[in-house]
Design an enzyme around this catalytic site. Structure first.
Site, PDB file in Angstrom:
ATOM      1  N   GLY A   1      -8.981   4.064   7.295  1.00 14.67           N
ATOM      2  CA  GLY A   1      -8.675   5.483   7.430  1.00 14.67           C
ATOM      3  C   GLY A   1      -7.204   5.809   7.616  1.00 14.67           C
ATOM      4  O   GLY A   1      -6.742   6.826   7.108  1.00 14.67           O
TER       5      GLY A   1
ATOM      6  N   MET B   1      -8.663   8.441  -0.229  1.00 10.36           N
ATOM      7  CA  MET B   1      -9.490   8.856   0.926  1.00 10.36           C
ATOM      8  C   MET B   1      -9.921  10.302   0.723  1.00 10.36           C
ATOM      9  O   MET B   1      -9.130  11.136   0.278  1.00 10.36           O
ATOM     10  CB  MET B   1      -8.696   8.751   2.220  1.00 10.36           C
ATOM     11  CG  MET B   1      -8.080   7.378   2.468  1.00 10.36           C
ATOM     12  SD  MET B   1      -7.361   7.331   4.113  1.00 10.36           S
ATOM     13  CE  MET B   1      -6.495   5.756   4.066  1.00 10.36           C
TER      14      MET B   1
ATOM     15  N   GLY C   1      -2.768  -3.705   9.129  1.00 11.52           N
ATOM     16  CA  GLY C   1      -1.920  -4.377  10.113  1.00 11.52           C
ATOM     17  C   GLY C   1      -1.323  -5.689   9.638  1.00 11.52           C
ATOM     18  O   GLY C   1      -0.880  -6.502  10.461  1.00 11.52           O
TER      19      GLY C   1
ATOM     20  N   MET D   1     -11.893   4.827  -0.374  1.00 11.83           N
ATOM     21  CA  MET D   1     -12.529   5.102   0.919  1.00 11.83           C
ATOM     22  C   MET D   1     -13.162   6.482   0.797  1.00 11.83           C
ATOM     23  O   MET D   1     -12.687   7.473   1.357  1.00 11.83           O
ATOM     24  CB  MET D   1     -11.491   5.031   2.044  1.00 11.83           C
ATOM     25  CG  MET D   1     -11.132   3.588   2.397  1.00 11.83           C
ATOM     26  SD  MET D   1      -9.554   3.470   3.271  1.00 11.83           S
ATOM     27  CE  MET D   1      -8.455   3.500   1.859  1.00 11.83           C
TER      28      MET D   1
ATOM     29  N   MET E   1     -11.559  -5.387   5.791  1.00  8.35           N
ATOM     30  CA  MET E   1     -10.649  -4.579   6.612  1.00  8.35           C
ATOM     31  C   MET E   1     -10.319  -5.342   7.894  1.00  8.35           C
ATOM     32  O   MET E   1     -11.210  -5.912   8.533  1.00  8.35           O
ATOM     33  CB  MET E   1     -11.286  -3.235   6.988  1.00  8.35           C
ATOM     34  CG  MET E   1     -11.598  -2.300   5.825  1.00  8.35           C
ATOM     35  SD  MET E   1     -10.209  -1.872   4.754  1.00  8.35           S
ATOM     36  CE  MET E   1      -9.055  -1.129   5.919  1.00  8.35           C
TER      37      MET E   1
ATOM     38  N   SER F   1       0.836  -1.198   0.000  1.00  3.32           N
ATOM     39  CA  SER F   1       0.000   0.000   0.000  1.00  3.32           C
ATOM     40  C   SER F   1       0.867   1.243   0.000  1.00  3.32           C
ATOM     41  O   SER F   1       1.692   1.436   0.903  1.00  3.32           O
ATOM     42  CB  SER F   1      -0.898   0.013   1.230  1.00  3.32           C
ATOM     43  OG  SER F   1      -1.433   1.302   1.413  1.00  3.32           O
TER      44      SER F   1
ATOM     45  N   HIS G   1      -1.381  -1.361  -4.133  1.00  7.95           N
ATOM     46  CA  HIS G   1      -2.622  -0.968  -3.459  1.00  7.95           C
ATOM     47  C   HIS G   1      -2.620   0.553  -3.281  1.00  7.95           C
ATOM     48  O   HIS G   1      -1.716   1.108  -2.651  1.00  7.95           O
ATOM     49  CB  HIS G   1      -2.704  -1.681  -2.113  1.00  7.95           C
ATOM     50  CG  HIS G   1      -3.973  -1.458  -1.370  1.00  7.95           C
ATOM     51  ND1 HIS G   1      -5.109  -2.195  -1.614  1.00  7.95           N
ATOM     52  CD2 HIS G   1      -4.295  -0.595  -0.380  1.00  7.95           C
ATOM     53  CE1 HIS G   1      -6.081  -1.806  -0.795  1.00  7.95           C
ATOM     54  NE2 HIS G   1      -5.605  -0.819  -0.029  1.00  7.95           N
TER      55      HIS G   1
ATOM     56  N   ASP H   1      -6.780  -6.168   4.658  1.00  7.10           N
ATOM     57  CA  ASP H   1      -6.122  -4.866   4.617  1.00  7.10           C
ATOM     58  C   ASP H   1      -6.116  -4.266   6.016  1.00  7.10           C
ATOM     59  O   ASP H   1      -7.168  -4.017   6.592  1.00  7.10           O
ATOM     60  CB  ASP H   1      -6.889  -3.966   3.637  1.00  7.10           C
ATOM     61  CG  ASP H   1      -6.252  -2.596   3.470  1.00  7.10           C
ATOM     62  OD1 ASP H   1      -5.165  -2.369   4.026  1.00  7.10           O
ATOM     63  OD2 ASP H   1      -6.854  -1.763   2.771  1.00  7.10           O
TER      64      ASP H   1
ATOM     65  N   HIS I   1      -8.288   1.269  -3.837  1.00  7.87           N
ATOM     66  CA  HIS I   1      -9.190   1.112  -2.688  1.00  7.87           C
ATOM     67  C   HIS I   1      -9.803   2.470  -2.390  1.00  7.87           C
ATOM     68  O   HIS I   1      -9.140   3.348  -1.846  1.00  7.87           O
ATOM     69  CB  HIS I   1      -8.377   0.567  -1.503  1.00  7.87           C
ATOM     70  CG  HIS I   1      -9.160   0.420  -0.238  1.00  7.87           C
ATOM     71  ND1 HIS I   1      -8.562   0.235   0.987  1.00  7.87           N
ATOM     72  CD2 HIS I   1     -10.498   0.430   0.013  1.00  7.87           C
ATOM     73  CE1 HIS I   1      -9.485   0.133   1.918  1.00  7.87           C
ATOM     74  NE2 HIS I   1     -10.670   0.257   1.357  1.00  7.87           N
TER      75      HIS I   1
ATOM     76  N   ASP J   1      -4.615   3.771  -1.946  1.00  3.30           N
ATOM     77  CA  ASP J   1      -5.677   4.181  -1.023  1.00  3.30           C
ATOM     78  C   ASP J   1      -6.148   5.595  -1.335  1.00  3.30           C
ATOM     79  O   ASP J   1      -5.404   6.557  -1.160  1.00  3.30           O
ATOM     80  CB  ASP J   1      -5.166   4.115   0.416  1.00  3.30           C
ATOM     81  CG  ASP J   1      -5.011   2.684   0.894  1.00  3.30           C
ATOM     82  OD1 ASP J   1      -6.014   1.964   0.920  1.00  3.30           O
ATOM     83  OD2 ASP J   1      -3.876   2.297   1.223  1.00  3.30           O
TER      84      ASP J   1
HETATM   85  C1  DX5 Z   1      -6.060   2.051   5.657  1.00  3.74           C
HETATM   86  C2  DX5 Z   1      -5.729   1.528   4.284  1.00  3.74           C
HETATM   87  C3  DX5 Z   1      -4.675   0.505   4.256  1.00  3.74           C
HETATM   88  C4  DX5 Z   1      -3.363   0.927   4.875  1.00  3.74           C
HETATM   89  C5  DX5 Z   1      -2.822  -0.262   5.586  1.00  3.74           C
HETATM   90  O1  DX5 Z   1      -7.396   2.403   5.751  1.00  3.74           O
HETATM   91  O2  DX5 Z   1      -6.851   0.982   3.636  1.00  3.74           O
HETATM   92  O3  DX5 Z   1      -4.450   0.037   2.933  1.00  3.74           O
HETATM   93  O4  DX5 Z   1      -2.410   1.385   3.981  1.00  3.74           O
HETATM   94  O5  DX5 Z   1      -1.671   0.139   6.225  1.00  3.74           O
HETATM   95  P1  DX5 Z   1      -0.899  -0.834   7.215  1.00  3.74           P
HETATM   96  O6  DX5 Z   1      -0.450  -2.003   6.396  1.00  3.74           O
HETATM   97  O7  DX5 Z   1       0.202   0.019   7.713  1.00  3.74           O
HETATM   98  O8  DX5 Z   1      -1.887  -1.241   8.271  1.00  3.74           O
HETATM   99 ZN    ZN Z   2      -6.414   0.042   1.715  1.00  2.35          ZN
END
Ligand code: DX5
Ligand code: ZN
Length: 247
Positions: A165, A60, A200, A91, A160, A32, A56, A198, A89, A58
């Site tokens: 976020g 937002m 952690g 959001m 998730m 990501s 990936h 997605d 992705h 993101d």
């Molecule tokens: C958060 C994103 C994730 C984020 C994950 O809402 O959707 O894709 O980048 O980041 P890590 O892998 O650090 O949890």
């Molecule tokens: Zn994501």
């Protein structure tokens, strides 16, 4: 696991359905860029070209989630900077209105949140018609059961494993129950669909996600905070592959 469009190759290995690269398994690792250096996005993407399957991305909007990242103009330029397939992705609020642009720009897969969509099935059809895969994303507090019946309209299911976020949050193992439920449902209905996790995902959590039935793994911090992002991707893949091989 057989992916739509995948082909068998010699030695039990498979050919990646999109990149035509021979890969050791059908698992997907998707770094990501949320954890990357936003002033050097092109370089950061290219750093994982040889090791990652998807990038990936993101998006937002500061409404669906409190955070704000990038939008379509940046995605359009970044697409030209790398050969990696984009796993976009969204959001954002009103994906029914905005998601198609990301498909038309050339994303391989576009995932939108079911919590934000007015007509998820209609949008999935439009995304596929625009040439991308369609992804259904489920946030932390959303149960999966009400959406199992619409999965045939989708190519990917993004579950998730944190609250959407922000990157760098702690993996929530209890959310893997949704992965197990979805995997059982797919098996009983003979559905072919990626189950993507997605949030952690790192070397100490990816095995649990793979055991639960995920076959696509997003990792931000675990890849881009590492000294060698490409090697971090390879290490994550090895851990997930070991679970699949052992199971
Ligand atoms: C958060 C994103 C994730 C984020 C994950 O809402 O959707 O894709 O980048 O980041 P890590 O892998 O650090 O949890
Ligand atoms: Zn994501």
């Amino acid at each position: 696991m057989i992916m739509r469009g995948g082909r068998a190759a010699a030695g039990g290995r498979s050919i990646h359905p999109y990149t035509d690269r021979v890969v050791g398994s059908s698992l997907i690792v998707a770094p990501s860029i949320l954890a990357a250096d936003f002033a050097r996005l092109g370089e950061e993407a290219r750093a994982v070209e040889g090791s990652a399957d998807w990038l990936h991305v993101d998006v937002m909007d500061n409404h669906f989630v409190p955070n704000l990242t990038i939008g379509l103009p940046v995605v359009e330029h970044l697409l030209k900077a790398t050969t990696l397939p984009f796993d976009t992705h969204l959001m954002i609020e009103a994906p029914d209105r905005w998601a198609l642009g990301y498909a038309e720009a050339g994303s391989y897969n576009v995932s939108f949140h079911v919590e934000a969509a007015a007509d998820p099935v209609g949008l999935a059809k439009n995304l596929r018609a625009a040439g991308s895969k369609a992804g259904l994303a489920i946030d932390r507090d959303t149960p999966i059961e009400p959406y199992l019946e619409i999965l045939p309209h989708f190519d990917t299911l993004l579950i998730m494993t944190i609250k959407a976020g922000f990157g760098g949050q702690k993996f929530m193992p209890e959310l893997l129950d949704k992965v197990r439920t979805a995997r059982r449902h797919l098996a009983s209905g003979h559905l072919e669909l990626r189950i993507e996790v997605d949030g952690g995902i790192a070397e100490d959590t990816i095995e649990a996600a793979a055991e639960a039935g995920a076959d696509a793994f997003v990792a931000g911090t675990a890849v881009y905070a590492a000294d060698d992002p490409a090697d971090a991707v390879r290490r994550l893949r090895r851990r997930a592959e070991a679970v699949v091989a052992g199971g």
